[in-house]
Design an enzyme around this catalytic site. Sequence first.
Site, PDB file in Angstrom:
ATOM      1  N   LYS A 151       0.837  -1.345   0.072  1.00 41.32           N
ATOM      2  CA  LYS A 151       0.038   0.008  -0.036  1.00 41.32           C
ATOM      3  C   LYS A 151       0.996   1.181  -0.051  1.00 41.32           C
ATOM      4  O   LYS A 151       1.907   1.200   0.734  1.00 41.32           O
ATOM      5  CB  LYS A 151      -0.626   0.105   1.393  1.00 41.32           C
ATOM      6  CG  LYS A 151      -1.987  -0.856   1.105  1.00 41.32           C
ATOM      7  CD  LYS A 151      -3.029  -1.064   2.135  1.00 41.32           C
ATOM      8  CE  LYS A 151      -4.069  -1.871   1.903  1.00 41.32           C
ATOM      9  NZ  LYS A 151      -5.095  -1.300   0.968  1.00 41.32           N
ATOM     10  N   LYS A 259     -14.169  -7.279  -4.359  1.00 39.05           N
ATOM     11  CA  LYS A 259     -14.368  -7.403  -2.724  1.00 39.05           C
ATOM     12  C   LYS A 259     -15.728  -7.665  -2.617  1.00 39.05           C
ATOM     13  O   LYS A 259     -16.339  -6.699  -2.666  1.00 39.05           O
ATOM     14  CB  LYS A 259     -13.672  -6.153  -2.057  1.00 39.05           C
ATOM     15  CG  LYS A 259     -12.289  -6.121  -2.176  1.00 39.05           C
ATOM     16  CD  LYS A 259     -12.065  -4.842  -1.670  1.00 39.05           C
ATOM     17  CE  LYS A 259     -10.412  -4.356  -1.664  1.00 39.05           C
ATOM     18  NZ  LYS A 259     -10.162  -3.252  -1.092  1.00 39.05           N
TER      19      LYS A 259
END
Length: 352
Positions: A151, A259
């Site tokens: 990230k 997701k």
Amino acid sequence: MKATAKKYILNFKQASGTSRGVMTEKETWFLILEKDGKKGIGECCIFRGLSYDDRLDYSDKMQEVCSWIEAGKQVDELWEMLREWPSIQFGVEQAFLSLESHNPFILFPSLFTRSQAAIPINGLVWMGSKEFMKSQIDDKLANGFNCIKLKIGAINFQEELDLIQYIRSKYPKEVIEIRVDANGGFASIEALSKLCQLSELELHSIEQPIKQKQYDSMSELCKNTPLPIALDEELIGVVNLLDKENLLDKIKPQYIILKPSLIGGFKGSGEWIRLAEERNIGWWITSALESNIGLNAIAQWTFTLNSKMPQGLGTGALFINNVNSPLEVRKGKLWYNEKSKWQDNLLFLIKF
């Protein structure tokens, strides 16, 4: 049938940083069904600040769904009624599958649930200081991951490039696949320049380089990028089939990331997969900070898709008060250890 909804707060072992800030806890909900002496459980994983159904009346909606179930509504009808509530769609799907299963935690029996096969996953490196991120990278490499996801967007961009170069100096792309996730952290005006710099490090892809709903800018990026782009947050809130088609046709990404907690569970994810494959767009599945209840459901379903790509699963170890489960990460793969047992006091969590 009796239906009950219970809120549960998951506490992080340590503060976890994203481009949206630092998280110390995570709200989720359990939906419990009871019929003829059997119980089923599903997780409605609301992600405050990100979920399309992040609304003040979420608790009221959960109670309304329980009333619908007790009135006899079935899963397909409920799913359509909940198009605007994707996290609840996911929990409803799980709960009905769990209730109908011989074992309430085996939703999709397979070689995975029999401990005979595993799911390759990426090793996730959370945002933080350069030293913190480097220690995570070393840990993931030492533990046998051959796909690392970082990230980015929290520290100086040059320092992030240095971290990626640190991996590349040890391992070529044929040995270690590197993915990065900007979580929409780049400004549109600088995004292409940063993608060019990242591409020199032979990355697999970048997730959501700019914030969602900048359709023209994202379309131009996907057209001109030297580095494959994967849409992530861009899919959130796109709940109707025609809108999904229009989004993919407008942006033409190289990948999409699914997701289930954020896009309507298995059925919602399945719609995206079908549309993506019709357009030769790649995809993979990622969890979204669910407890092991939701992660278990996602992992079992993901295995049935027969994808060979590393998936974004395995976040259950982040929490100090997660449900103990048979899910284990070993050498860069997610396993279901059938000799392990689900937490004996699981009902304590849902009874309070």
